[in-house]
Design a protein around this motif. Sequence first.
Motif, PDB file in Angstrom:
ATOM      1  N   SER A  30       0.972  -1.413  -0.011  1.00 39.63           N
ATOM      2  CA  SER A  30       0.150   0.012   0.097  1.00 39.63           C
ATOM      3  C   SER A  30       1.232   1.382   0.434  1.00 39.63           C
ATOM      4  O   SER A  30       0.185   2.400  -0.124  1.00 39.63           O
ATOM      5  CB  SER A  30      -0.730   0.163   1.562  1.00 39.63           C
ATOM      6  OG  SER A  30      -0.216   0.033   2.456  1.00 39.63           O
ATOM      7  N   TRP A  53      -2.576   5.707  -5.416  1.00 46.23           N
ATOM      8  CA  TRP A  53      -2.574   5.303  -3.589  1.00 46.23           C
ATOM      9  C   TRP A  53      -3.861   5.396  -3.295  1.00 46.23           C
ATOM     10  O   TRP A  53      -4.794   4.463  -2.671  1.00 46.23           O
ATOM     11  CB  TRP A  53      -1.672   5.990  -2.314  1.00 46.23           C
ATOM     12  CG  TRP A  53      -0.258   5.974  -2.306  1.00 46.23           C
ATOM     13  CD1 TRP A  53       0.224   4.442  -1.852  1.00 46.23           C
ATOM     14  CD2 TRP A  53       0.798   6.371  -3.691  1.00 46.23           C
ATOM     15  NE1 TRP A  53       1.368   4.950  -2.675  1.00 46.23           N
ATOM     16  CE2 TRP A  53       1.724   5.852  -3.128  1.00 46.23           C
ATOM     17  CE3 TRP A  53       0.408   7.719  -4.499  1.00 46.23           C
ATOM     18  CZ2 TRP A  53       2.839   6.847  -3.375  1.00 46.23           C
ATOM     19  CZ3 TRP A  53       1.600   8.420  -4.459  1.00 46.23           C
ATOM     20  CH2 TRP A  53       2.885   7.971  -4.466  1.00 46.23           C
ATOM     21  N   ARG A  71      -6.751  -3.900  -7.645  1.00 41.54           N
ATOM     22  CA  ARG A  71      -5.829  -3.526  -6.853  1.00 41.54           C
ATOM     23  C   ARG A  71      -5.692  -4.545  -5.259  1.00 41.54           C
ATOM     24  O   ARG A  71      -7.162  -3.831  -4.640  1.00 41.54           O
ATOM     25  CB  ARG A  71      -5.012  -2.329  -6.765  1.00 41.54           C
ATOM     26  CG  ARG A  71      -3.968  -2.007  -5.333  1.00 41.54           C
ATOM     27  CD  ARG A  71      -3.547  -0.916  -5.427  1.00 41.54           C
ATOM     28  NE  ARG A  71      -2.570  -0.542  -4.395  1.00 41.54           N
ATOM     29  CZ  ARG A  71      -1.820   0.689  -4.942  1.00 41.54           C
ATOM     30  NH1 ARG A  71      -1.525   0.970  -5.795  1.00 41.54           N
ATOM     31  NH2 ARG A  71      -1.029   0.365  -3.512  1.00 41.54           N
ATOM     32  N   ASP A  73      -5.182  -4.460  -1.757  1.00 45.93           N
ATOM     33  CA  ASP A  73      -3.203  -4.558  -0.773  1.00 45.93           C
ATOM     34  C   ASP A  73      -3.193  -4.785   0.215  1.00 45.93           C
ATOM     35  O   ASP A  73      -2.164  -5.857   0.426  1.00 45.93           O
ATOM     36  CB  ASP A  73      -4.007  -2.942   0.057  1.00 45.93           C
ATOM     37  CG  ASP A  73      -3.172  -1.569  -1.234  1.00 45.93           C
ATOM     38  OD1 ASP A  73      -3.708  -1.010  -0.623  1.00 45.93           O
ATOM     39  OD2 ASP A  73      -2.995  -1.563  -2.233  1.00 45.93           O
ATOM     40  N   ASN A  76      -1.828  -8.054  -1.112  1.00 43.54           N
ATOM     41  CA  ASN A  76      -0.410  -7.895  -2.460  1.00 43.54           C
ATOM     42  C   ASN A  76      -0.341  -7.951  -3.641  1.00 43.54           C
ATOM     43  O   ASN A  76       0.601  -8.232  -4.246  1.00 43.54           O
ATOM     44  CB  ASN A  76       0.851  -8.505  -1.433  1.00 43.54           C
ATOM     45  CG  ASN A  76       1.033  -7.551   0.370  1.00 43.54           C
ATOM     46  OD1 ASN A  76       0.749  -6.757   0.541  1.00 43.54           O
ATOM     47  ND2 ASN A  76       2.351  -7.891   0.590  1.00 43.54           N
TER      48      ASN A  76
END
Length: 125
Positions: A30, A53, A71, A73, A76
């Motif tokens: 992140s 982000w 995505r 976070d 990962n």
Amino acid sequence: QIQLVESGGGLVQAGASLRLSCVASGDTFSNYAMGWFRQAPGKEREFVAASPWSRTRHYSDAVKGRAMLSRDDAKNMMSLRLSNLKPEDTATYFCAAGTEWTTATMSSPSSYNYWGQGTQVTVSS
């Protein structure tokens, strides 16, 4: 530092879809803005998509409407789904991570500090 490994490439026919994955390790995922680039033989590395982000997503004109970046976070990982593939999408696709990232520079490879080894996508007509 973060390490990146891509997977999911292959040989497909025009019109098909592919989902490319990028798994990160070694650092807090992140903390990084993430991007996808591609490079065809004899051509410069080309921006495909980016995830900063925030929850926003950015796509190049070449793939806009055909690409979806996801995505996660917590896991990962990042993925890129490409649909309605065209022969001109043939390239090696790289995921990249950067900490010095702005909207103005997101399409520049120099905005990303870390790169995976790439995964080959070949689209036949």
